[in-house]
Enzyme design. Structure first.
Site, mmCIF file in Angstrom:
data_model
loop_
_atom_site.group_PDB
_atom_site.id
_atom_site.type_symbol
_atom_site.label_atom_id
_atom_site.label_comp_id
_atom_site.label_asym_id
_atom_site.label_seq_id
_atom_site.Cartn_x
_atom_site.Cartn_y
_atom_site.Cartn_z
ATOM 1 N N ASP A 48 40.834 47.300 42.366
ATOM 2 C CA ASP A 48 42.071 47.193 41.621
ATOM 3 C C ASP A 48 42.777 48.282 40.739
ATOM 4 O O ASP A 48 42.131 48.325 39.596
ATOM 5 C CB ASP A 48 42.119 45.905 41.203
ATOM 6 C CG ASP A 48 43.475 45.414 40.663
ATOM 7 O OD1 ASP A 48 44.301 44.917 41.546
ATOM 8 O OD2 ASP A 48 43.792 45.519 39.410
ATOM 9 N N TYR A 53 46.879 53.078 34.788
ATOM 10 C CA TYR A 53 45.466 53.028 34.463
ATOM 11 C C TYR A 53 44.970 54.621 34.328
ATOM 12 O O TYR A 53 43.947 55.036 34.048
ATOM 13 C CB TYR A 53 44.639 52.259 35.181
ATOM 14 C CG TYR A 53 45.095 50.874 35.417
ATOM 15 C CD1 TYR A 53 45.631 50.140 34.527
ATOM 16 C CD2 TYR A 53 44.364 50.069 36.469
ATOM 17 C CE1 TYR A 53 45.986 48.755 34.998
ATOM 18 C CE2 TYR A 53 44.603 48.767 36.616
ATOM 19 C CZ TYR A 53 45.496 48.046 35.779
ATOM 20 O OH TYR A 53 45.962 46.678 36.242
ATOM 21 N N LYS A 78 49.490 49.255 42.055
ATOM 22 C CA LYS A 78 50.747 48.559 41.555
ATOM 23 C C LYS A 78 51.894 49.323 41.625
ATOM 24 O O LYS A 78 52.152 50.585 41.568
ATOM 25 C CB LYS A 78 50.406 47.862 40.446
ATOM 26 C CG LYS A 78 49.101 46.859 40.410
ATOM 27 C CD LYS A 78 48.732 46.223 39.114
ATOM 28 C CE LYS A 78 47.527 45.633 39.619
ATOM 29 N NZ LYS A 78 46.289 46.554 38.994
ATOM 30 N N HIS A 111 53.751 45.033 39.266
ATOM 31 C CA HIS A 111 52.743 44.921 38.057
ATOM 32 C C HIS A 111 53.308 44.044 37.206
ATOM 33 O O HIS A 111 52.394 43.256 36.547
ATOM 34 C CB HIS A 111 52.702 46.539 37.632
ATOM 35 C CG HIS A 111 51.464 46.334 36.660
ATOM 36 N ND1 HIS A 111 50.892 47.743 36.328
ATOM 37 C CD2 HIS A 111 50.601 45.788 36.180
ATOM 38 C CE1 HIS A 111 49.846 47.487 35.786
ATOM 39 N NE2 HIS A 111 49.401 46.060 35.597
ATOM 40 N N TRP A 190 42.754 38.927 36.085
ATOM 41 C CA TRP A 190 42.381 39.926 35.204
ATOM 42 C C TRP A 190 41.988 39.451 33.818
ATOM 43 O O TRP A 190 42.344 38.277 33.412
ATOM 44 C CB TRP A 190 43.605 40.984 34.986
ATOM 45 C CG TRP A 190 44.731 40.748 34.538
ATOM 46 C CD1 TRP A 190 45.960 40.383 35.124
ATOM 47 C CD2 TRP A 190 45.153 41.006 33.020
ATOM 48 N NE1 TRP A 190 47.189 40.276 34.455
ATOM 49 C CE2 TRP A 190 46.458 40.628 33.028
ATOM 50 C CE3 TRP A 190 44.549 41.052 32.089
ATOM 51 C CZ2 TRP A 190 47.514 40.694 32.029
ATOM 52 C CZ3 TRP A 190 45.375 41.197 30.729
ATOM 53 C CH2 TRP A 190 46.408 40.897 30.800
ATOM 54 N N LEU A 193 36.450 37.890 32.086
ATOM 55 C CA LEU A 193 35.525 37.597 31.324
ATOM 56 C C LEU A 193 36.147 37.721 29.446
ATOM 57 O O LEU A 193 35.366 37.947 28.788
ATOM 58 C CB LEU A 193 34.599 38.891 31.129
ATOM 59 C CG LEU A 193 33.913 39.011 32.670
ATOM 60 C CD1 LEU A 193 32.936 40.256 32.662
ATOM 61 C CD2 LEU A 193 32.997 37.819 32.932
ATOM 62 N N SER A 247 33.440 46.617 34.383
ATOM 63 C CA SER A 247 32.264 46.867 33.709
ATOM 64 C C SER A 247 31.642 48.239 33.898
ATOM 65 O O SER A 247 32.131 49.098 34.899
ATOM 66 C CB SER A 247 30.994 46.009 33.930
ATOM 67 O OG SER A 247 29.855 46.668 33.321
ATOM 68 N N ILE A 253 27.401 45.374 36.406
ATOM 69 C CA ILE A 253 28.169 45.603 37.289
ATOM 70 C C ILE A 253 27.400 44.771 38.509
ATOM 71 O O ILE A 253 27.718 44.035 39.257
ATOM 72 C CB ILE A 253 28.204 47.119 37.791
ATOM 73 C CG1 ILE A 253 29.250 47.780 36.768
ATOM 74 C CG2 ILE A 253 28.679 47.266 39.300
ATOM 75 C CD1 ILE A 253 29.418 49.345 36.856
ATOM 76 N N ASN A 256 27.324 41.248 38.222
ATOM 77 C CA ASN A 256 28.890 40.492 38.421
ATOM 78 C C ASN A 256 28.881 40.526 39.874
ATOM 79 O O ASN A 256 29.848 39.873 40.545
ATOM 80 C CB ASN A 256 29.781 41.485 38.041
ATOM 81 C CG ASN A 256 29.869 41.338 36.371
ATOM 82 O OD1 ASN A 256 29.261 40.580 35.831
ATOM 83 N ND2 ASN A 256 30.631 42.283 35.530
HETATM 84 P P1 A2P Z 1 30.870 46.622 29.834
HETATM 85 O O1 A2P Z 1 31.984 47.761 30.292
HETATM 86 O O2 A2P Z 1 30.096 47.561 28.604
HETATM 87 O O3 A2P Z 1 30.115 45.886 30.820
HETATM 88 P P2 A2P Z 1 37.186 41.830 31.273
HETATM 89 O O4 A2P Z 1 36.637 42.182 32.712
HETATM 90 O O5 A2P Z 1 37.534 40.356 31.190
HETATM 91 O O6 A2P Z 1 38.059 42.906 30.873
HETATM 92 O O7 A2P Z 1 35.722 42.039 30.564
HETATM 93 C C1 A2P Z 1 35.167 43.090 30.584
HETATM 94 C C2 A2P Z 1 34.335 43.226 29.471
HETATM 95 O O8 A2P Z 1 33.161 42.620 29.519
HETATM 96 C C3 A2P Z 1 33.766 44.702 29.211
HETATM 97 O O9 A2P Z 1 34.128 44.843 27.795
HETATM 98 C C4 A2P Z 1 32.546 44.792 29.603
HETATM 99 O O10 A2P Z 1 31.802 45.548 29.214
HETATM 100 C C5 A2P Z 1 32.059 43.332 29.569
HETATM 101 N N1 A2P Z 1 31.150 42.838 30.660
HETATM 102 C C6 A2P Z 1 31.421 43.031 32.055
HETATM 103 N N2 A2P Z 1 30.562 42.444 32.869
HETATM 104 C C7 A2P Z 1 29.664 41.834 31.971
HETATM 105 C C8 A2P Z 1 28.275 41.133 32.246
HETATM 106 N N3 A2P Z 1 28.095 40.801 33.232
HETATM 107 N N4 A2P Z 1 27.876 40.589 30.975
HETATM 108 C C9 A2P Z 1 28.500 40.761 29.730
HETATM 109 N N5 A2P Z 1 29.515 41.583 29.443
HETATM 110 C C10 A2P Z 1 30.040 42.010 30.612
#
Ligand code: A2P
Length: 294
Positions: A48, A53, A78, A111, A190, A193, A247, A253, A256
Site C-alpha cells: 500500500d 510517501y 492513492k 487519499h 492504517w 499498531l 516495519s 516483519i 506480522n
Molecule cells: P519498526 O519499523 O522498528 O518495526 P504502524 O503500522 O501502526 O504505523 O506501527 C508501526 C510501528 O510499530 C513502527 O514504528 C514499527 O517499527 C513498529 N512495529 C511494527 N511491527 C512490530 C512488531 N511486530 N512488534 C513491535 N513493533 C512493531
C-alpha cells in the site's frame, strides 16, 4: 517462502490479502529496499503506497522485478488531494501507473475527502470510469467519514470497495467500521499498531500510552504465545478489517505474518474493544486539506 496469507473477498469478488504491508514511513532508500525484500520473503503480497510517501516508483520497481507473479500481488496506491477534478483524477491514475511501471493496479483510492474543497464526488466519477475501463481491479476511498460516504452513495453509481482509515484498539471508530461493513465496504486500517513509537509530532498529553505497551494486549498475547503487536493485528483481522502494519525490521516483519495459527475468543475481542478512547494521531479527515499531501 513465508506464511501463506489468506484473502478476503471484496464486494466485487476481488480477493485481497487479509494483511498488507504499509510503506508510508519507509522512505525510498536502503531501509526501504531491505524491508520490501523481507516482506516479500515472509509472504506479504499486498503493498500500500501513495505519491506522498515518495516511494511509489520504488514500490513498482521492486514488485516488477520480484519473483512473485504479478497476479499474486495486490498493489494499491492513492489519488493526491490536489487532483480531485475529473480530468486530473484520470491523469493522476495514468501517471501512477507510469511511475510504477505497471499495466494495471489492484486498488486505487481517494487519499482524503478534503471536504473544504468538496470535489471528492467528482473524483469518484473518474474513479468509476477507471474501474469500468478495466484499468484497476477495485476502487476505494481513504479517511472517509460516514457523511462523505453518504455523499458518494447519492452522487455515484459504485459503492467504494474499501475505506482505508486510521484505526486500532485505542481508536476503534466502531460506528464507522460498522457502517462500512453494513455497506460491504472492506475496512483497511492504517496505524494498526498505534503508529510510530517515537511520535512524528509531539504527543499532546501526559497520559499518552504507547499501544504496544498496553497491558491487556500483552496479557492476551501471553496466552497465545504472541506479542502485543500480533494481538493488535489479529484483533483487526477477526473484526474483518485488513491491517497494513509498517516495519523495517525483518524479525518484526515476519512476526506480522504469523497471525493465522490462533483465534481469540469473543470475550477477548470485546475486552480489546473497550480500550478505545478515540485517540487519533493522524490528520482529522473532516478538516484536513493539505494540497501537498496524498
Ligand atoms: P519498526 O519499523 O522498528 O518495526 P504502524 O503500522 O501502526 O504505523 O506501527 C508501526 C510501528 O510499530 C513502527 O514504528 C514499527 O517499527 C513498529 N512495529 C511494527 N511491527 C512490530 C512488531 N511486530 N512488534 C513491535 N513493533 C512493531
Amino acid at each position: 517462502m513465508g506464511v501463506k496469507i489468506p484473502t478476503a473477498r471484496l464486494s466485487n469478488g476481488v480477493e485481497m490479502p487479509q494483511i498488507g504491508f504499509g510503506v508510508a514511513a519507509l522512505g525510498n532508500g536502503k531501509e526501504f529496499y531491505a524491508a520490501m525484500d523481507s516482506a516479500l520473503e515472509n509472504g506479504f503480497r499486498m503493498f500500500d503506497t501513495a505519491p506522498f510517501y515518495e516511494n511509489e516508483a520504488e514500490v513498482g520497481d521492486v514488485l516488477r522485478h520480484c519473483s512473485v507473479p504479478r497476479e499474486e500481488l495486490f498493489i494499491a496506491t492513492k489519488l493526491p488531494n490536489a487532483c480531485h477534478a475529473y480530468e486530473d483524477t484520470l491523469r493522476a491514475f495514468d501517471s501512477a501507473l507510469k511511475n510504477m511501471g505497471l499495466d494495471y493496479l489492484d486498488l486505487f483510492m481517494i487519499h482524503f475527502p478534503v471536504p473544504s474543497v468538496g470535489k471528492y464526488p467528482e473524483a469518484w466519477k473518474a474513479m468509476e470510469k477507471l474501474y469500468r475501463d478495466g484499468k484497476v481491479r477495485a476502487i476505494g476511498v481513504s479517511n472517509f467519514q460516514e457523511k462523505h460516504l453518504q455523499k458518494i452513495f447519492e452522487t455515484g453509481e459504485i459503492v467504494p470497495h474499501v475505506n482505508e482509515l486510521e484505526c486500532n484498539p485505542y481508536l476503534t471508530v466502531r460506528p464507522l467500521c460498522n457502517f462500512c461493513q453494513e455497506n460491504k465496504i472492506r475496512v483497511i486500517n492504517w496505524f494498526p499498531l498505534g503508529g510510530p513509537r517515537e511520535p512524528l509530532v509531539p504527543y499532546p498529553t501526559d497520559d499518552f500510552k504507547v499501544l504496544l505497551d498496553e497491558p491487556l494486549l500483552i496479557q492476551i498475547g501471553e496466552k497465545y504465545g504472541k506479542s502485543s503487536a500480533q494481538i493488535a493485528l489479529k484483533w483487526a483481522i477477526q473484526n474483518q478489517i485488513t491491517p497494513i502494519p509498517k516495519s523495517a525490521n525483518p524479525k518484526r516483519i515476519r512476526q506480522n505474518t504469523e497471525l493465522f495459527d490462533f483465534e481469540m475468543t469473543k470475550e477477548e475481542l470485546e475486552a480489546i474493544d473497550a480500550l478505545d478512547h478515540g485517540r487519533r494521531l493522524g490528520p482529522d479527515p473532516d478538516t484536513f486539506d493539505d494540497m501537498e499531501m496524498g
